[in-house]
Scaffold this active site. Structure first.
Site, PDB file in Angstrom:
ATOM      1  N   GLY A 235       2.204  -6.371   8.471  1.00 25.31           N
ATOM      2  CA  GLY A 235       1.455  -7.055   7.433  1.00 25.31           C
ATOM      3  C   GLY A 235       0.132  -7.655   7.849  1.00 25.31           C
ATOM      4  O   GLY A 235      -0.665  -8.032   6.996  1.00 25.31           O
ATOM      5  N   GLU A 277       6.466  -6.170  14.100  1.00 23.04           N
ATOM      6  CA  GLU A 277       6.535  -4.716  13.839  1.00 23.04           C
ATOM      7  C   GLU A 277       5.218  -4.305  13.218  1.00 23.04           C
ATOM      8  O   GLU A 277       5.166  -3.811  12.100  1.00 23.04           O
ATOM      9  CB  GLU A 277       7.638  -4.392  12.823  1.00 23.04           C
ATOM     10  CG  GLU A 277       9.041  -4.715  13.220  1.00 23.04           C
ATOM     11  CD  GLU A 277      10.037  -4.520  12.060  1.00 23.04           C
ATOM     12  OE1 GLU A 277       9.626  -4.466  10.890  1.00 23.04           O
ATOM     13  OE2 GLU A 277      11.231  -4.406  12.349  1.00 23.04           O
ATOM     14  N   GLY A 279       1.955  -2.212  12.385  1.00 25.92           N
ATOM     15  CA  GLY A 279       1.549  -0.814  12.365  1.00 25.92           C
ATOM     16  C   GLY A 279       0.036  -0.763  12.246  1.00 25.92           C
ATOM     17  O   GLY A 279      -0.698  -0.449  13.165  1.00 25.92           O
ATOM     18  N   ARG A 280      -0.435  -1.159  11.052  1.00 27.46           N
ATOM     19  CA  ARG A 280      -1.866  -1.120  10.753  1.00 27.46           C
ATOM     20  C   ARG A 280      -2.705  -1.857  11.797  1.00 27.46           C
ATOM     21  O   ARG A 280      -3.701  -1.328  12.286  1.00 27.46           O
ATOM     22  CB  ARG A 280      -2.066  -1.791   9.382  1.00 27.46           C
ATOM     23  CG  ARG A 280      -3.392  -1.516   8.733  1.00 27.46           C
ATOM     24  CD  ARG A 280      -3.514  -2.313   7.429  1.00 27.46           C
ATOM     25  NE  ARG A 280      -2.353  -2.230   6.581  1.00 27.46           N
ATOM     26  CZ  ARG A 280      -2.147  -1.281   5.666  1.00 27.46           C
ATOM     27  NH1 ARG A 280      -3.054  -0.362   5.459  1.00 27.46           N
ATOM     28  NH2 ARG A 280      -1.060  -1.288   4.942  1.00 27.46           N
ATOM     29  N   TYR A 319      -3.993   4.758  -3.470  1.00 24.24           N
ATOM     30  CA  TYR A 319      -4.148   3.306  -3.631  1.00 24.24           C
ATOM     31  C   TYR A 319      -5.562   2.911  -4.046  1.00 24.24           C
ATOM     32  O   TYR A 319      -5.838   1.724  -4.213  1.00 24.24           O
ATOM     33  CB  TYR A 319      -3.856   2.564  -2.311  1.00 24.24           C
ATOM     34  CG  TYR A 319      -2.549   2.878  -1.644  1.00 24.24           C
ATOM     35  CD1 TYR A 319      -1.341   2.807  -2.339  1.00 24.24           C
ATOM     36  CD2 TYR A 319      -2.511   3.206  -0.294  1.00 24.24           C
ATOM     37  CE1 TYR A 319      -0.143   3.077  -1.700  1.00 24.24           C
ATOM     38  CE2 TYR A 319      -1.312   3.478   0.359  1.00 24.24           C
ATOM     39  CZ  TYR A 319      -0.139   3.411  -0.346  1.00 24.24           C
ATOM     40  OH  TYR A 319       1.034   3.668   0.293  1.00 24.24           O
ATOM     41  N   CYS A 346      -7.079  20.159  -6.314  1.00 26.54           N
ATOM     42  CA  CYS A 346      -7.245  20.231  -7.757  1.00 26.54           C
ATOM     43  C   CYS A 346      -6.664  18.964  -8.374  1.00 26.54           C
ATOM     44  O   CYS A 346      -5.708  19.003  -9.175  1.00 26.54           O
ATOM     45  CB  CYS A 346      -6.553  21.474  -8.301  1.00 26.54           C
ATOM     46  SG  CYS A 346      -7.216  22.959  -7.555  1.00 26.54           S
ATOM     47  N   GLU A 347      -7.184  17.844  -7.945  1.00 24.43           N
ATOM     48  CA  GLU A 347      -6.764  16.519  -8.400  1.00 24.43           C
ATOM     49  C   GLU A 347      -8.016  15.678  -8.362  1.00 24.43           C
ATOM     50  O   GLU A 347      -8.664  15.573  -7.308  1.00 24.43           O
ATOM     51  CB  GLU A 347      -5.765  15.910  -7.398  1.00 24.43           C
ATOM     52  CG  GLU A 347      -4.354  16.427  -7.493  1.00 24.43           C
ATOM     53  CD  GLU A 347      -3.627  15.917  -8.707  1.00 24.43           C
ATOM     54  OE1 GLU A 347      -3.982  14.858  -9.230  1.00 24.43           O
ATOM     55  OE2 GLU A 347      -2.694  16.611  -9.149  1.00 24.43           O
TER      56      GLU A 347
HETATM   57  C1  LIG Z   1       5.548  -0.356   7.180  1.00 25.38           C
HETATM   58  C2  LIG Z   1       6.387  -1.330   7.926  1.00 25.38           C
HETATM   59  C3  LIG Z   1       5.831  -2.077   8.974  1.00 25.38           C
HETATM   60  C4  LIG Z   1       4.385  -1.998   9.358  1.00 25.38           C
HETATM   61  O1  LIG Z   1       3.546  -2.490   8.386  1.00 25.38           O
HETATM   62  P1  LIG Z   1       1.968  -2.632   8.625  1.00 25.38           P
HETATM   63  O2  LIG Z   1       1.463  -3.112   7.312  1.00 25.38           O
HETATM   64  O3  LIG Z   1       1.474  -1.280   9.007  1.00 25.38           O
HETATM   65  O4  LIG Z   1       1.778  -3.629   9.718  1.00 25.38           O
HETATM   66  C5  LIG Z   1       6.674  -2.928   9.661  1.00 25.38           C
HETATM   67  N1  LIG Z   1       7.987  -3.027   9.362  1.00 25.38           N
HETATM   68  C6  LIG Z   1       8.546  -2.325   8.370  1.00 25.38           C
HETATM   69  C7  LIG Z   1      10.007  -2.480   8.107  1.00 25.38           C
HETATM   70  C8  LIG Z   1       7.773  -1.467   7.616  1.00 25.38           C
HETATM   71  O5  LIG Z   1       8.336  -0.777   6.618  1.00 25.38           O
END
Ligand SMILES: *Cc1c(COP(=O)(O)O)cnc(C)c1O
Length: 418
Positions: A235, A277, A279-280, A319, A346-347
């Protein structure tokens, strides 16, 4: 202004070997950022970032993160398999799934992964699936309602809607889950929650930490469970727009520490280990999509057609997300041409940018689409028979390594039963 991590002369070299489009990742940026994240939480012994594999499921990237001390956060069977093949072992793997299959729990258990339950009914389902309840277990919390953070820097407000999200357990359910798990042999417990996505605020993690720390203290009182872990999940966002200010992970770490000392330490829970956790935040700025200008079209609007499409990067299409675009070598030219930058699906949503001011472009120009390192290639698909692009790694020594080849028509036909 946003500056790509790769120069035009480097790109001119790379495209001699690897045709566009491709996603390119920056090893140095990934490593330096991972070190900043680990540094920001080094005050908490045992802290671990479990990289959200779904954001960038590429083994070379996962191995770099593993070398930097990160674990892997998986939520599907193949993500678990990938984590195993990349060398992640036991509690270096977090399994945070939802609507889970029995075979997924079985593999997570075989790997010795930490299992994070999304629902109360999964207490029984997990026991049916693997035959017992693990000693260490996490549960995901959903407080419901609307999550807001007051306007922070630049007046940016964070708002998200946990009450509409399919994830996690209600407050009474998580207490019930802990009691049932304890009765079935669980010894140490963790709490997880994910309340808002792509937050451009140094306050999100501290605010979430406050909620989870108070919940942990309450649950220990109510259930007598030994809560040792708190997972702040993902997040933390990145500034996709040039005018946005990046999060300061060191400040975020300090903000979480203040809550820890305010809430957990006085509750006698100073031994709680934190994890994340992300990601982004770990990858988005350290990847870009490189694509070539193919066509210009002048009808009711101006269009710049490129050789990538939403199958390579679907965030703008689904999005409406903003991704900054740099025309390589024309950074300093006046940005006085307004156009939509389009792919070939084609969108009509297949546009990387709408009404974007760009410098005058020519056929053959290379466009760098920024911040595609997370949820970029990973979300690719084959609509319209489009083939997913290659992934390349720009190494610290300046060399380039192919880390996933582009799909071929044979891949497209491979699953067909003729
Ligand atoms: C997608 C997800 C993340 C990573 O979210 P980011 O916004 O990329 O930081 C972490 N934990 C879970 C369970 C997720 O589904």
């Amino acid at each position: 202004m946003k500056t790509p991590f790769v120069t035009k002369s480097q790109l001119d070299e790379i495209v001699k070997t690897y045709p566009t489009p491709f996603h390119l990742y920056d090893e140095r940026g990934i490593r330096e950022n991972a070190r900043r994240v680990n540094g920001a939480f080094s005050w908490n012994p045992g802290f671990r970032e479990y990289f959200a594999v779904k954001a960038t499921p590429n083994p070379s990237i996962l191995k770099i993160l593993r070398e930097e001390g990160c674990g892997a956060d998986c939520s599907s069977l193949t993500e678990l398999m990938m984590a195993r093949r990349c060398g992640f072992r036991g509690q270096e793997i977090m399994f945070s799934s939802n609507n889970t299959l029995a075979e997924e729990y079985r593999l997570a258990d075989q790997l010795g992964a930490v299992i994070n339950l999304d629902d109360l009914t999964h207490v029984e389902f997990l026991e049916e699936s693997i035959g017992y309840i693990p000693e260490t277990i996490f549960c995901r919390y959903n407080p419901g309602g609307v999550f807001t953070l007051g306007a922070g820097k630049d007046g940016v407000q964070v708002m998200d809607n946990p009450g509409d999200a399919k994830y996690g357990m209600t407050r009474p359910q998580i207490a019930e889950a802990f009691q049932r798990l304890k009765a079935r042999g669980a010894r140490t417990f963790g709490i997880h929650a994910f309340l808002a996505s792509n937050t451009i605020s140094n306050e999100y993690y501290p605010e979430l930490a406050g909620i989870l720390f108070r919940l942990a203290a309450e649950l220990r009182e109510e259930t007598g469970c030994d809560i040792r872990y708190i997972n702040l999940s993902g997040g933390i966002g990145v500034p996709y727009r040039p005018e946005e200010e990046p999060n300061d992970i060191a400040l975020i770490g300090q903000g979480v520490r203040r809550k820890f000392e305010e809430i957990l330490v006085p509750a006698g829970m100073g031994d709680v280990q934190l994890c994340s956790e992300l990601g982004r935040f770990m990858l988005a700025p350290y990847g870009c999509l490189v694509t070539k200008v193919l066509h210009f079209k002048h009808i009711y609007k101006e269009y710049v057609g490129v050789d990538a499409c939403a199958a390579d990067l679907m965030r703008p299409a689904v999005y409406g997300s903003y991704h900054h675009i740099t025309v390589a070598g024309k950074e300093e030219a006046p940005h006085d041409h307004m156009a939509d930058v389009t792919g070939s699906l084609c969108e009509n949503c297949d546009k990387f940018a709408v009404d974007r001011m760009l410098p005058e472009t020519e056929r053959g120009d290379l466009l760098v689409i920024h911040d595609t390192g997370a949820h970029g290639h990973a979300m690719g698909y084959n609509y319209n028979g489009k083939l997913r692009s290659a992934e390349l790694l720009l190494r610290e020594d300046g060399s380039v390594k192919l880390i996933r080849r582009a799909e071929t028509p044979e891949d497209y036909f491979a699953t067909v039963v003729w």
